[in-house]
Design an enzyme around this catalytic site. Structure first.
Site, PDB file in Angstrom:
ATOM      1  N   GLY A 198       0.779  -1.300  -0.034  1.00  0.00           N
ATOM      2  CA  GLY A 198      -0.221   0.094  -0.163  1.00  0.00           C
ATOM      3  C   GLY A 198       0.683   1.491  -0.061  1.00  0.00           C
ATOM      4  N   GLU A 255       4.086   4.380   6.121  1.00  0.00           N
ATOM      5  CA  GLU A 255       2.981   3.579   6.007  1.00  0.00           C
ATOM      6  C   GLU A 255       1.782   4.259   5.219  1.00  0.00           C
ATOM      7  OE1 GLU A 255       1.255   0.939   6.477  1.00  0.00           O
ATOM      8  OE2 GLU A 255       1.803  -0.288   8.384  1.00  0.00           O
ATOM      9  N   ASP A 283      -4.715   1.961  11.006  1.00  0.00           N
ATOM     10  CA  ASP A 283      -6.152   1.739  11.182  1.00  0.00           C
ATOM     11  C   ASP A 283      -5.952   1.181  12.663  1.00  0.00           C
ATOM     12  OD1 ASP A 283      -9.090   1.300  10.380  1.00  0.00           O
ATOM     13  OD2 ASP A 283      -8.491  -0.980  10.123  1.00  0.00           O
ATOM     14  N   LYS A 322      -6.870   6.454  10.895  1.00  0.00           N
ATOM     15  CA  LYS A 322      -8.195   6.284  11.402  1.00  0.00           C
ATOM     16  C   LYS A 322      -8.048   6.501  12.787  1.00  0.00           C
ATOM     17  CE  LYS A 322      -9.702   3.500   7.778  1.00  0.00           C
ATOM     18  NZ  LYS A 322     -10.289   1.921   7.302  1.00  0.00           N
ATOM     19  N   PHE A 338     -13.972   3.016   4.914  1.00  0.00           N
ATOM     20  CA  PHE A 338     -12.594   2.153   4.164  1.00  0.00           C
ATOM     21  C   PHE A 338     -12.475   2.914   2.932  1.00  0.00           C
ATOM     22  CE2 PHE A 338     -10.744  -1.282   1.901  1.00  0.00           C
ATOM     23  CZ  PHE A 338     -10.144  -1.832   2.651  1.00  0.00           C
ATOM     24  N   VAL A 339     -11.121   3.326   2.775  1.00  0.00           N
ATOM     25  CA  VAL A 339     -10.854   4.126   1.445  1.00  0.00           C
ATOM     26  C   VAL A 339      -9.926   3.240   0.575  1.00  0.00           C
ATOM     27  CG1 VAL A 339     -11.390   6.237   2.870  1.00  0.00           C
ATOM     28  CG2 VAL A 339      -8.967   4.939   2.810  1.00  0.00           C
TER      29      VAL A 339
HETATM   30  P1  IMP Z   1      -3.836  -1.877  11.152  1.00  0.00           P
HETATM   31  O1  IMP Z   1      -3.098  -3.275  11.612  1.00  0.00           O
HETATM   32  O2  IMP Z   1      -5.394  -2.454  11.463  1.00  0.00           O
HETATM   33  O3  IMP Z   1      -3.540  -0.679  11.530  1.00  0.00           O
HETATM   34  O4  IMP Z   1      -3.885  -2.165   9.584  1.00  0.00           O
HETATM   35  C1  IMP Z   1      -3.308  -1.386   8.677  1.00  0.00           C
HETATM   36  C2  IMP Z   1      -3.388  -2.177   7.178  1.00  0.00           C
HETATM   37  O5  IMP Z   1      -4.762  -2.491   6.898  1.00  0.00           O
HETATM   38  C3  IMP Z   1      -2.956  -1.064   6.276  1.00  0.00           C
HETATM   39  O6  IMP Z   1      -1.467  -1.186   5.961  1.00  0.00           O
HETATM   40  C4  IMP Z   1      -3.720  -1.263   4.743  1.00  0.00           C
HETATM   41  O7  IMP Z   1      -3.078  -2.516   4.254  1.00  0.00           O
HETATM   42  C5  IMP Z   1      -5.126  -2.038   5.797  1.00  0.00           C
HETATM   43  N1  IMP Z   1      -6.119  -0.861   5.681  1.00  0.00           N
HETATM   44  C6  IMP Z   1      -6.680  -0.509   6.905  1.00  0.00           C
HETATM   45  N2  IMP Z   1      -7.703   0.434   6.317  1.00  0.00           N
HETATM   46  C7  IMP Z   1      -7.619   0.600   5.201  1.00  0.00           C
HETATM   47  C8  IMP Z   1      -8.483   1.331   4.362  1.00  0.00           C
HETATM   48  O8  IMP Z   1      -9.346   1.868   4.715  1.00  0.00           O
HETATM   49  N3  IMP Z   1      -8.456   0.994   2.996  1.00  0.00           N
HETATM   50  C9  IMP Z   1      -7.417  -0.078   2.437  1.00  0.00           C
HETATM   51  N4  IMP Z   1      -6.638  -0.650   3.501  1.00  0.00           N
HETATM   52  C10 IMP Z   1      -6.590  -0.660   4.649  1.00  0.00           C
END
Ligand code: IMP
Length: 187
Positions: free
Chosen positions: A50, A105, A109, A137, A158-159
């Site tokens: 990403g 990053e 999320d 977020k 979700f984006v």
């Molecule tokens: P976390 O471990 O929950 O912070 O997730 C991080 C990863 O989830 C990011 O590096 C993204 O790959 C994916 N992710 C989280 N939210 C989104 C979103 O809104 N769109 C696309 N990918 C997301």
């Protein structure tokens, strides 16, 4: 002259952050990072896949010497929710011992992936370790993670676009768009 093919990505969802806003923010972040890392030994670690678009643009806005390296991680869980159990799919190519490391990053999320990465990279004895994320977020955070540079705080939606995917699609949008609730992976 060949006809321009239809742009099937245009109608994904509402534009949350335009291409112009993204470029302006990335140039501000580049200036900030350049100021903070003057005279340091910067290596930017992009998190695949990403962060690819963001790190490529950020890199071109830096005026200090730097290297880039990449890690690929997969987080168990559904496409919308990570579980915190992270697996390294691709490790860094080079040692970061004694280096000034900036993790780049796409989005933070729950913070679980980043929390794992910070602990993993900290164990390799870098001189410093900071985080730069394009999006965050805050409402979704499940673990507190220190973030030095943030592009945009976004609501709990979700984006996709500008590197971010849904079912590996939409990374090539030049803006960030909301994904409709009823979207199907690979559509
Ligand atoms: P976390 O471990 O929950 O912070 O997730 C991080 C990863 O989830 C990011 O590096 C993204 O790959 C994916 N992710 C989280 N939210 C989104 C979103 O809104 N769109 C696309 N990918 C997301």
């Amino acid at each position: 002259m060949a006809a321009t093919p239809p742009n099937e990505l245009v109608s994904v969802g509402e534009v949350l952050i335009s291409a112009e806003e993204l470029q302006k923010k990335v140039s501000e972040l580049g200036a900030q990072v350049s100021r903070d890392y003057a005279g340091k030994d910067l290596v930017m670690v992009g998190v695949l896949r990403g962060a690819v678009v963001f790190i490529a643009d950020l890199l071109r806005n830096l005026t200090v010497p730097c290297e880039i390296d990449f890690m690929a991680v997969s987080s168990y869980g559904s496409s919308r929710d990570s579980s915190g159990v992270v697996r390294i799919l691709k490790d860094l190519d080079d040692s970061i011992e004694g280096r000034d490391v900036l993790i780049v990053e796409d989005i933070v999320d729950s913070g679980l992936t980043l929390n794992y990465l910070i602990r993993n990279l900290q164990a390799r004895d870098p001189a410093s370790l900071e985080v730069c994320t394009l999006l965050t977020k805050p409402e979704r955070r499940r673990v507190d993670v220190p973030i030095r540079y943030t592009g945009f705080e976004i609501p709990n939606e979700f984006v996709v676009g500008y590197g971010l995917d849904f079912g590996q699609r939409y990374r090539n949008l030049d803006h960030v768009a909301l994904l409709p609730e009823d979207a199907v992976p690979g559509r």
